[in-house]
Design a protein around this motif. Structure first.
Motif, PDB file in Angstrom:
ATOM      1  N   PRO A   1     -14.010  29.706   4.431  1.00 25.62           N
ATOM      2  CA  PRO A   1     -15.365  30.034   4.926  1.00 25.62           C
ATOM      3  C   PRO A   1     -16.202  30.835   3.951  1.00 25.62           C
ATOM      4  O   PRO A   1     -17.425  30.895   4.090  1.00 25.62           O
ATOM      5  CB  PRO A   1     -15.092  30.833   6.210  1.00 25.62           C
ATOM      6  N   SER A   2     -15.577  31.424   2.941  1.00 25.21           N
ATOM      7  CA  SER A   2     -16.346  32.180   1.954  1.00 25.21           C
ATOM      8  C   SER A   2     -17.075  31.289   0.955  1.00 25.21           C
ATOM      9  O   SER A   2     -17.899  31.771   0.178  1.00 25.21           O
ATOM     10  CB  SER A   2     -15.429  33.139   1.187  1.00 25.21           C
ATOM     11  N   VAL A   3     -16.764  29.984   0.973  1.00 22.04           N
ATOM     12  CA  VAL A   3     -17.425  29.069   0.043  1.00 22.04           C
ATOM     13  C   VAL A   3     -18.940  29.098   0.246  1.00 22.04           C
ATOM     14  O   VAL A   3     -19.713  29.083  -0.720  1.00 22.04           O
ATOM     15  CB  VAL A   3     -16.874  27.637   0.206  1.00 22.04           C
ATOM     16  N   ALA A   4     -19.387  29.147   1.502  1.00 23.56           N
ATOM     17  CA  ALA A   4     -20.830  29.128   1.770  1.00 23.56           C
ATOM     18  C   ALA A   4     -21.513  30.334   1.150  1.00 23.56           C
ATOM     19  O   ALA A   4     -22.579  30.213   0.536  1.00 23.56           O
ATOM     20  CB  ALA A   4     -21.078  29.090   3.273  1.00 23.56           C
TER      21      ALA A   4
ATOM     22  N   ALA B   1     -25.080  29.188  -6.659  1.00 29.80           N
ATOM     23  CA  ALA B   1     -25.916  27.995  -6.799  1.00 29.80           C
ATOM     24  C   ALA B   1     -27.266  28.122  -6.117  1.00 29.80           C
ATOM     25  O   ALA B   1     -28.075  27.189  -6.173  1.00 29.80           O
ATOM     26  CB  ALA B   1     -25.174  26.775  -6.244  1.00 29.80           C
ATOM     27  N   GLY B   2     -27.526  29.257  -5.451  1.00 28.90           N
ATOM     28  CA  GLY B   2     -28.815  29.453  -4.798  1.00 28.90           C
ATOM     29  C   GLY B   2     -29.026  28.582  -3.583  1.00 28.90           C
ATOM     30  O   GLY B   2     -30.162  28.312  -3.189  1.00 28.90           O
TER      31      GLY B   2
ATOM     32  N   GLU C   1     -28.589  24.286   3.703  1.00 31.97           N
ATOM     33  CA  GLU C   1     -28.255  23.321   2.658  1.00 31.97           C
ATOM     34  C   GLU C   1     -26.747  23.127   2.553  1.00 31.97           C
ATOM     35  O   GLU C   1     -26.258  21.999   2.433  1.00 31.97           O
ATOM     36  CB  GLU C   1     -28.810  23.794   1.314  1.00 31.97           C
ATOM     37  N   VAL C   2     -26.001  24.228   2.591  1.00 32.34           N
ATOM     38  CA  VAL C   2     -24.543  24.130   2.513  1.00 32.34           C
ATOM     39  C   VAL C   2     -24.007  23.353   3.701  1.00 32.34           C
ATOM     40  O   VAL C   2     -23.153  22.463   3.561  1.00 32.34           O
ATOM     41  CB  VAL C   2     -23.906  25.533   2.447  1.00 32.34           C
TER      42      VAL C   2
END
Length: 400
Positions: free
Chosen positions: A246-249, A256-257, A262-263
């Motif tokens: 869950p930390s990827v977002a 990547a801004g 968007e994610v």
């Protein structure tokens, strides 16, 4: 003859099927696609002559459903001339509130719409489809059948996320599970194949389509399932990532801004098999893999690795007492190579396929495990529309 019209309203489509409940046959089926877009089209088939097709525009669900009713009047069966016992609506998310089918009124419709944040691609469209259908077909009762309902038997330990209490109590953050109507149908048919009482059969159901899920079924009850609060969690799917840190977002927001929306869109629509192989049709993925494309080979490897992980996990959840593993939905029913790869290396756990049985060009319910296998491996085509219609009639007491 009692009939049920099953309606599945999506964000840009209306799919439907008219079922004769006494004769157990399909009287008509069809779909309106690309609602609100260019190229909108209706296709309606009643088995009498050529299918009826109509081009749009269909700017909204009301115009789409009007076209459907016109097709029934033109090509049959005439809905005004049959015993239409009910209209059954497929609804993806019922939250914690709906654990069984329910008669639809204005209040129920608003609750369905209110679950939109939990299923933004599905529930708002379902609610709109219900509103339109109730206006245009005011006489028969309308019944909502929920994909999440079958998983209301999940034990607390299986549906609870280890997150702050306020998230769980105030915002409904928990595992709900999906593909419930498919799992309910397939579990019952698998038990019948085994000659077992559904209340005594332990199964692992793999619903493998563009969306994919695994469910552990103990005595006819869902006790664990791979999808979570939304359909994003779990197995690798056609365009969904499945399980992800869950930390990827948050990382992508910084690196990547990318905003949360968007994610979320990328994880749901541009990830999974498509992200790895460049296509989310497993037939094309296998073709590319056979041609030596690394991405396609990796996609197959990742897809099947995740499947084996969940199969092993659910063997443990069920205490090793599993009567059958069941493949269903588009990939599960038709892709022999994926079935074989998913079970590769699990022979020591009693799971495997007989190469000839697995590769045989058959359809319908069948067993593909070796003779005398410890755990049966079955292929059971799903019939979600029939499951919805049967649940509708059960709610109505079988009355026509």
């Amino acid at each position: 003859m009692s009939h049920v019209l099953v309606v599945n309203s999506g964000s840009s489509s209306i799919k439907y099927r008219l079922l004769d409940m006494d004769g157990r046959r399909t009287r008509a089926r069809g779909a309106v696609t690309r609602i609100g877009e260019e190229g909108a089209e209706l296709a309606h088939s009643s088995g009498r002559g050529d299918p009826v097709t109509r081009s749009g525009p269909f700017p909204d669900h009301e115009s789409g459903l009007r076209a459907v009713l016109d097709a029934f009047a033109e090509a049959g069966p005439d809905l005004a001339g049959i015993d239409l016992a009910a209209v059954g609506h497929r609804v993806v998310h019922g939250g914690a509130r709906f654990s069984r089918p329910v008669l639809v009124d204005d209040a129920v419709t608003e609750v369905i719409a209110g679950f939109g944040p939990l299923a933004p691609l599905h529930n708002p469209a379902a609610a709109e489809g219900v509103r339109v259908a109730r206006r245009m077909l005011p006489d028969p009762p309308h019944v909502a059948v929920f994909d999440t309902a079958f998983h209301h038997t999940l034990p607390e330990a299986a549906y609870t996320y280890a997150v702050p209490d306020s998230w769980r109590s105030e915002h409904g953050v928990r595992r709900y599970g999906f593909h419930g109507t498919s799992c309910a149908y397939v579990a019952r048919r698998a038990a019948a194949w085994l000659g077992a009482d559904p209340a005594e059969a332990n199964l692992i159901v793999l619903h493998l389509g563009n969306g994919a899920s695994a469910t552990a079924v103990e005595g006819g009850r869902s006790v664990d399932t791979s999808m979570g609060m939304t359909p994003l969690e779990g197995l690798v799917m056609g365009t969904r990532s499945g399980d992800l840190d869950p930390s990827v977002a948050n990382y992508l927001r910084t690196a990547a801004g990318l905003g949360p929306g968007e994610v979320d869109a990328l994880l749901n629509h541009e990830s999974g098999i498509r992200a790895l192989a460049g296509d989310n049709d497993m037939r094309e993925v296998w073709r590319r893999a056979d041609a030596g494309e690394h991405g396609a080979r990796l996609a197959v490897d990742v897809y099947c690795h995740r499947l084996r992980k969940y199969i092993g996990a659910y063997l443990a959840v069920l205490g090793g007492r599993v009567d059958a593993l069941v493949f269903t939905a588009g990939v599960g029913e038709n892709d022999a190579r994926t079935r074989e790869r998913a079970l590769a290396g699990l022979e020591g756990l009693g799971l495997g396929v007989d190469p000839e049985r697995n590769a045989a060009p058959e359809s319908g319910e069948r067993e593909i495990s070796p003779e005398g296998a410890e755990i049966a491996v079955l292929v059971v085509p799903t019939e979600e529309e029939w499951e919805i219609a049967d649940q509708v009639m059960e709610l109505l007491g079988g009355r026509g």
